[in-house]
Design an enzyme around this catalytic site. Structure first.
Site, PDB file in Angstrom:
ATOM      1  N   GLU A 244      61.981  77.331 164.975  1.00 16.79           N
ATOM      2  CA  GLU A 244      63.215  76.155 165.306  1.00 16.79           C
ATOM      3  C   GLU A 244      63.986  76.209 166.119  1.00 16.79           C
ATOM      4  OE1 GLU A 244      65.813  73.829 161.704  1.00 16.79           O
ATOM      5  OE2 GLU A 244      64.897  75.963 161.310  1.00 16.79           O
TER       6      GLU A 244
ATOM      7  N   ASP B  58      63.481  76.118 182.832  1.00 18.53           N
ATOM      8  CA  ASP B  58      63.874  76.238 181.524  1.00 18.53           C
ATOM      9  C   ASP B  58      63.052  77.668 181.167  1.00 18.53           C
ATOM     10  OD1 ASP B  58      65.628  76.323 179.244  1.00 18.53           O
ATOM     11  OD2 ASP B  58      64.103  74.934 178.035  1.00 18.53           O
TER      12      ASP B  58
END
Length: 478
Positions: free
Chosen positions: A89, A207
């Site tokens: 998550e 990223d």
């Protein structure tokens, strides 16, 4: 620049088109458009997904027929997104483990409609992973764009992320050994090299972090999460200007300050990840003392004195690493983390160095006995309380001016064959290797190790005495 993107339909096997007639440092997100399907009744009918996975070229446009799924199919695959299937998550949403009708195990990322990753980032990721294929990039199996639902379907990576194996390990979980760490670092660098040097135009990942490096069987690493990726500069352009995105602690300083993005911005982020792999520390850790919360800021002073390199190794390794390999890996990390982008190495040079290190298999059983994990933690705490782990500059810093100079560039022969004083017999250069090894007894080897350890202890002891003496002298003359 990028061409138009046809709308994602709910069940029609939507296509993505890329106009390749013009190539430049374009922003995929700016040029992508999404028109969510309004036919929700059709999206819930459970019609057959399109199992196409081919790329065809029509004129100057590349048409990608990616496999599409209905929301019902992915709900069935994840048992209606049950909590038991949840495996991750983040700001983008949740990731579930699922099983398709054909039995294939997959990872399903369900984007949070109120989260950090929107429709444009979704399109960028589908586009990137449909066009780019490499053993060190995660495979995109398909996607779902039913109504306002946005889901991505990836191959399942059973060992989860690199972050899960470096930080906050439970006491019953074995830490990664040195050989595995170097294998992961080399593989991640190869994935980045593909994006920078093989893709045309080059792709800036933007990223790179430990949580975005996923691990498959045998700890095979793959880069994932391409929602922030951008096409790099081409032609006479030196950079791409964009708003600052990414993760704090991994962003290159020049990008964070100016918004100017280059391939060297990714190299800096890789240096942070490599430092995490070596030290076991987080890029940003608010639980540590003030001077150690930022990993790069903590490491910079230590880079200046090679004698302090062993203090940077992850204590969970329990000393089971080659001293030569540690020095070389930290030298690579230091080069990647240069403040000036121009002085950082190309990712191809980093791949060459790390591939060499990964090929030098280290046998931990040949290492001398080490303290147990609890005593190592206690020793590290004691040293830090005396100021040895805080990264102060030594009066005799910069033992290797060539490596620490701003203009130092990677040289394959010089870097990989540079000797150092404290290497063990097992890490000696090949030209000394077998001939010497056959003539030395185990007693001689143990004696050399003991002398080397005593020498290292003596140097540290003298350094502390000099520091204390200097402090006393300054206090007397105030």
């Amino acid at each position: 620049m990028m061409g138009c993107f046809p709308c994602f339909g709910s069940t029609k096997g939507s296509k993505i088109e890329v106009n390749s007639s013009q190539q430049g440092g374009g922003d995929l997100k700016k040029e992508a458009s999404v028109a969510p399907s309004s036919d929700k009744s059709k999206s819930q009918s459970g019609s057959e997904s399109k199992n196409e996975a081919l790329v065809t070229k029509e004129g100057n446009a590349t048409r990608i027929a990616a496999r599409t799924f209905t929301f019902r199919e992915l709900a069935a695959a994840t048992q209606n997104f049950r909590q038991e299937c949840l495996i991750g998550e983040g700001g983008f949403g949740r990731v579930y483990k699922g099983r398709l009708e054909d039995g294939q195990v997959v990872a399903v990322k369900q984007l949070d409609r109120n989260g950090l990753q929107g429709n444009r980032e979704f399109l960028v990721e589908v586009l990137m992973l449909s066009l780019l294929h490499h053993p060190n990039l995660v495979n995109l199996i398909g996607y779902c764009a039913d109504g306002d639902q946005r889901l991505l379907v990836y191959e399942f990576m059973p060992l989860r992320s690199l972050e899960d194996h470096l930080h906050d390990l439970p006491s019953d979980k074995e830490p990664l050994d040195w050989n595995t760490r170097m294998k992961i670092a080399a593989g991640a660098a190869k994935g980045l090299e593909y994006l920078h040097d093989k893709a045309n135009p080059p792709v800036i990942y933007r990223d790179l972090k430990s949580s975005n490096i996923l691990l498959g069987e045998g700890y095979h690493p793959k880069l994932s999460d391409f929602g922030l990726a951008k096409l790099g500069p081409v032609g006479d352009k030196t950079h791409v200007s964009t708003r600052v995105m990414g993760t704090y602690g991994y962003c290159a300083p020049e990008y964070a300050m100016t918004g100017q993005l280059t391939l060297k911005s990714d190299v800096y982020s890789f240096g942070v990840v490599l430092l995490e792999i070596i030290t076991g520390r987080k890029a940003i850790d608010s639980t540590r003392p003030t001077g150690e919360q930022n990993l790069v800021a903590w490491a910079r002073p230590l880079f200046k004195d090679r004698r302090k390199f062993p203090k940077m190794a992850d204590p969970l390794l329990q000393g089971r690493y080659p001293m030569r390999g540690l020095y070389q890996a930290l030298a690579v990390a230091a080069m990647c983390l240069q403040e000036q982008a121009a002085t950082r190495p190309l990712i191809g040079d980093v791949v060459t160095a790390l591939t060499y290190l990964a090929s030098q298999s280290y046998d931990p059983n040949a290492a001398p006995p080490q303290r147990n994990r609890a005593s190592l933690h206690a020793l590290r705490t004691k040293e830090e309380s005396r100021g040895l782990g805080g990264g102060f500059d030594s009066p005799r810093a910069n033992d290797s001016p060539r490596q620490n100079s701003p203009g130092f560039r990677y040289n394959r022969k010089e870097t990989l064959e540079e000797p150092e004083a404290h290497e063990s017999h097992n890490d000696s250069p090949k030209n000394f290797g077998k001939a010497v090894e056959s003539r030395r007894s185990l007693k001689d080897i143990d004696r050399e190790r003991a002398v080397a350890e005593a020498k290292l202890w003596g140097e540290n002891s003298r350094e502390r005495r000099r520091s204390n003496a200097a402090g006393s002298y300054e206090g007397t003359n105030e």
